[in-house]
Design an enzyme around this catalytic site. Structure first.
Site, mmCIF file in Angstrom:
data_model
loop_
_atom_site.group_PDB
_atom_site.id
_atom_site.type_symbol
_atom_site.label_atom_id
_atom_site.label_comp_id
_atom_site.label_asym_id
_atom_site.label_seq_id
_atom_site.Cartn_x
_atom_site.Cartn_y
_atom_site.Cartn_z
ATOM 1 N N THR A 164 46.118 42.661 33.029
ATOM 2 C CA THR A 164 45.180 42.067 32.073
ATOM 3 C C THR A 164 45.319 42.751 30.712
ATOM 4 O O THR A 164 45.438 42.105 29.671
ATOM 5 C CB THR A 164 43.728 42.222 32.591
ATOM 6 O OG1 THR A 164 43.635 41.554 33.844
ATOM 7 C CG2 THR A 164 42.708 41.654 31.623
ATOM 8 N N THR A 212 45.907 46.677 38.213
ATOM 9 C CA THR A 212 47.370 46.598 38.005
ATOM 10 C C THR A 212 47.717 46.814 36.537
ATOM 11 O O THR A 212 48.887 47.000 36.206
ATOM 12 C CB THR A 212 47.900 45.211 38.401
ATOM 13 O OG1 THR A 212 47.331 44.234 37.520
ATOM 14 C CG2 THR A 212 47.552 44.864 39.839
ATOM 15 N N ASP A 242 38.847 38.800 28.705
ATOM 16 C CA ASP A 242 38.624 37.533 29.409
ATOM 17 C C ASP A 242 37.191 37.062 29.162
ATOM 18 O O ASP A 242 36.345 37.816 28.664
ATOM 19 C CB ASP A 242 38.916 37.642 30.918
ATOM 20 C CG ASP A 242 38.183 38.797 31.570
ATOM 21 O OD1 ASP A 242 37.064 39.114 31.139
ATOM 22 O OD2 ASP A 242 38.735 39.390 32.526
ATOM 23 N N ASP A 295 37.010 46.841 28.870
ATOM 24 C CA ASP A 295 36.997 46.222 30.203
ATOM 25 C C ASP A 295 36.268 47.153 31.166
ATOM 26 O O ASP A 295 36.055 48.327 30.863
ATOM 27 C CB ASP A 295 38.436 45.967 30.685
ATOM 28 C CG ASP A 295 38.531 44.729 31.576
ATOM 29 O OD1 ASP A 295 37.478 44.265 32.063
ATOM 30 O OD2 ASP A 295 39.644 44.235 31.803
ATOM 31 N N LYS A 347 41.861 34.302 29.543
ATOM 32 C CA LYS A 347 42.908 34.736 30.470
ATOM 33 C C LYS A 347 43.063 33.706 31.569
ATOM 34 O O LYS A 347 42.085 33.295 32.171
ATOM 35 C CB LYS A 347 42.490 36.092 31.063
ATOM 36 C CG LYS A 347 43.427 36.655 32.073
ATOM 37 C CD LYS A 347 42.993 38.048 32.502
ATOM 38 C CE LYS A 347 41.738 38.054 33.352
ATOM 39 N NZ LYS A 347 41.407 39.391 33.872
ATOM 40 N N GLY A 399 43.217 60.078 64.066
ATOM 41 C CA GLY A 399 42.880 59.645 62.709
ATOM 42 C C GLY A 399 41.407 59.356 62.501
ATOM 43 O O GLY A 399 40.968 59.158 61.363
ATOM 44 N N GLU A 400 40.621 59.323 63.572
ATOM 45 C CA GLU A 400 39.185 59.051 63.409
ATOM 46 C C GLU A 400 38.511 60.160 62.620
ATOM 47 O O GLU A 400 38.717 61.340 62.902
ATOM 48 C CB GLU A 400 38.504 58.981 64.787
ATOM 49 C CG GLU A 400 38.505 57.612 65.387
ATOM 50 C CD GLU A 400 37.784 57.598 66.739
ATOM 51 O OE1 GLU A 400 37.033 58.547 67.049
ATOM 52 O OE2 GLU A 400 38.013 56.642 67.492
ATOM 53 N N ARG A 422 34.693 43.530 42.575
ATOM 54 C CA ARG A 422 35.243 42.345 41.896
ATOM 55 C C ARG A 422 35.219 41.117 42.805
ATOM 56 O O ARG A 422 35.336 40.000 42.342
ATOM 57 C CB ARG A 422 36.661 42.635 41.399
ATOM 58 C CG ARG A 422 36.658 43.574 40.198
ATOM 59 C CD ARG A 422 38.045 43.856 39.699
ATOM 60 N NE ARG A 422 38.830 44.604 40.666
ATOM 61 C CZ ARG A 422 40.142 44.771 40.587
ATOM 62 N NH1 ARG A 422 40.820 44.232 39.601
ATOM 63 N NH2 ARG A 422 40.778 45.485 41.488
ATOM 64 N N GLN A 423 35.070 41.347 44.112
ATOM 65 C CA GLN A 423 34.944 40.201 45.018
ATOM 66 C C GLN A 423 33.454 39.891 45.173
ATOM 67 O O GLN A 423 32.856 40.100 46.217
ATOM 68 C CB GLN A 423 35.590 40.522 46.360
ATOM 69 C CG GLN A 423 37.096 40.760 46.252
ATOM 70 C CD GLN A 423 37.724 40.961 47.612
ATOM 71 O OE1 GLN A 423 37.539 40.162 48.518
ATOM 72 N NE2 GLN A 423 38.460 42.053 47.774
HETATM 73 C C1 R5P Z 1 38.366 41.054 35.656
HETATM 74 O O1 R5P Z 1 37.459 40.251 35.779
HETATM 75 C C2 R5P Z 1 38.133 42.507 35.408
HETATM 76 O O2 R5P Z 1 37.138 42.731 34.456
HETATM 77 C C3 R5P Z 1 39.429 43.186 34.956
HETATM 78 O O3 R5P Z 1 39.842 42.609 33.745
HETATM 79 C C4 R5P Z 1 40.506 43.006 35.979
HETATM 80 O O4 R5P Z 1 40.015 43.220 37.242
HETATM 81 C C5 R5P Z 1 41.644 43.959 35.715
HETATM 82 O O5 R5P Z 1 42.599 43.816 36.716
HETATM 83 P P1 R5P Z 1 44.109 44.104 36.438
HETATM 84 O O6 R5P Z 1 44.205 45.454 35.802
HETATM 85 O O7 R5P Z 1 44.751 44.062 37.805
HETATM 86 O O8 R5P Z 1 44.638 43.024 35.558
#
Ligand code: R5P
Length: 304
Positions: A228, A225, A169, A220, A192, A38-39, A96-97
């Site tokens: 939001t 997922t 949000d 956004d 949110k 897999g490398e 996002r992190q």
């Molecule tokens: C949040 O701060 C981002 O801007 C998005 O709103 C968020 O990451 C969307 O994530 P999900 O679709 O999982 O709700």
């Protein structure tokens, strides 16, 4: 124009081809085969010496695999003495992190920035990073592009009645405010609530502004997922919005996002091709717009 080469990792080959076509070049040949265990074993099959080399890779599904790919391609290229090596990251996974939400967690966006630097990339071209401050995680120059003008053009084509721009949000207010300003329409903000112990779950619970009888345009940076957006669309509809339009730069559509968005009260869903949707689940109602021209323009600026 400087002599340049454009390579692509495996994450978003359709976009890379589109960019190459606009620039009138073909993609550089690279063999991205793997060992039996897999490398990954990238093999650059072009003469890169003294050339400006671009490597396009979206750090999306599966992000860890593509992070490794761009790192190893970078190492392979820099060992053959290019003049300059630039990473094009249409979607930066882990962005996002960007802060420590609780003690014991990493600041992953910074780690990815460092990872690209130690892979010897000398410049970065990125698109709609989750937070502008991420540019500061890099010590090398970052061209931070935005897909907002492209999304804005698509929204204008919809010729909406009584539109308002909605930030789903508080963190997205600046982005939404800019779009509202460009379209010259009112801004609405949703507050949110996020549950820190449950990754990826969210609940929209307050609308600041008037949406009754309006066409609500939710803007956004990323849809993962979809929760939001789905919760926001439901809340806006309950509050009397007559139409819900969604525009986002990066459509990841993780888990059941595609089905959830198809059944949610969303009239139009616009995303870019920063993430490759070919062969990956995505909502049927998704309308994709291309960022290829925007990326080729950034390349042209560097090589001119
Ligand atoms: C949040 O701060 C981002 O801007 C998005 O709103 C968020 O990451 C969307 O994530 P999900 O679709 O999982 O709700």
């Amino acid at each position: 124009m400087k002599d340049f080469l454009l390579f692509s990792g495996s994450s978003n080959i359709p976009l890379a081809h589109e960019v190459a076509k606009i620039l009138g070049v073909t993609l550089g040949t690279v063999d991205l085969s793997r060992f039996a265990d897999g490398e990954l074993r990238p093999w650059i099959q072009e003469d890169v010496r003294d050339k400006t080399v671009f490597v396009l890779e979206s750090l999306s599904h599966s992000m860890d695999e593509h992070i490794m790919e761009i790192a190893l391609m970078g190492d392979a290229i820099r060992r053959s003495a290019p003049k300059n090596m630039i990473a094009i990251i249409p979607y930066m996974g882990y962005a996002r992190q960007d802060k420590q939400h609780r003690i014991g967690e990493p600041i992953s966006a910074r780690v990815i920035a460092k990872f690209l630097e130690v892979s010897k990339y000398k410049e970065i071209i990125a698109l709609d990073l989750h937070n502008d401050a991420i540019v500061g995680f890099f010590q090398i120059p970052v061209t931070h592009l935005s897909a907002m003008p492209i999304l804005q053009q698509e929204i204008i084509k919809l010729n909406l009645d009584d539109p308002v721009v909605v930030s789903p949000d508080v963190g997205g207010v600046k982005r939404a405010r800019n779009l509202a300003y460009q379209l010259d329409v009112p801004l609405v903000v949703m507050e949110k609530k996020r549950f820190l112990d449950k990754h990826d779950s969210s609940e929209a619970f307050q609308i600041i502004g008037d949406v009754k009888g309006k066409s609500a345009i939710i803007i956004d940076d990323v849809i993962s997922t979809g929760q939001t957006i789905v919760h926001s669309a439901q809340s806006l509809t309950e509050a009397g919005a007559k139409k819900v339009i969604v525009a986002a730069t990066h459509g990841l559509f993780a888990g059941s996002a595609s089905e959830d968005m198809d059944t949610a009260p969303i009239d139009s869903l616009i995303v870019t091709n920063s993430v490759n949707h070919e062969g990956h689940p995505h909502p049927k109602k998704m309308h994709e717009v291309s960022i290829a021209a925007c990326i080729s323009q950034a390349i042209t600026t560097i090589i001119r």
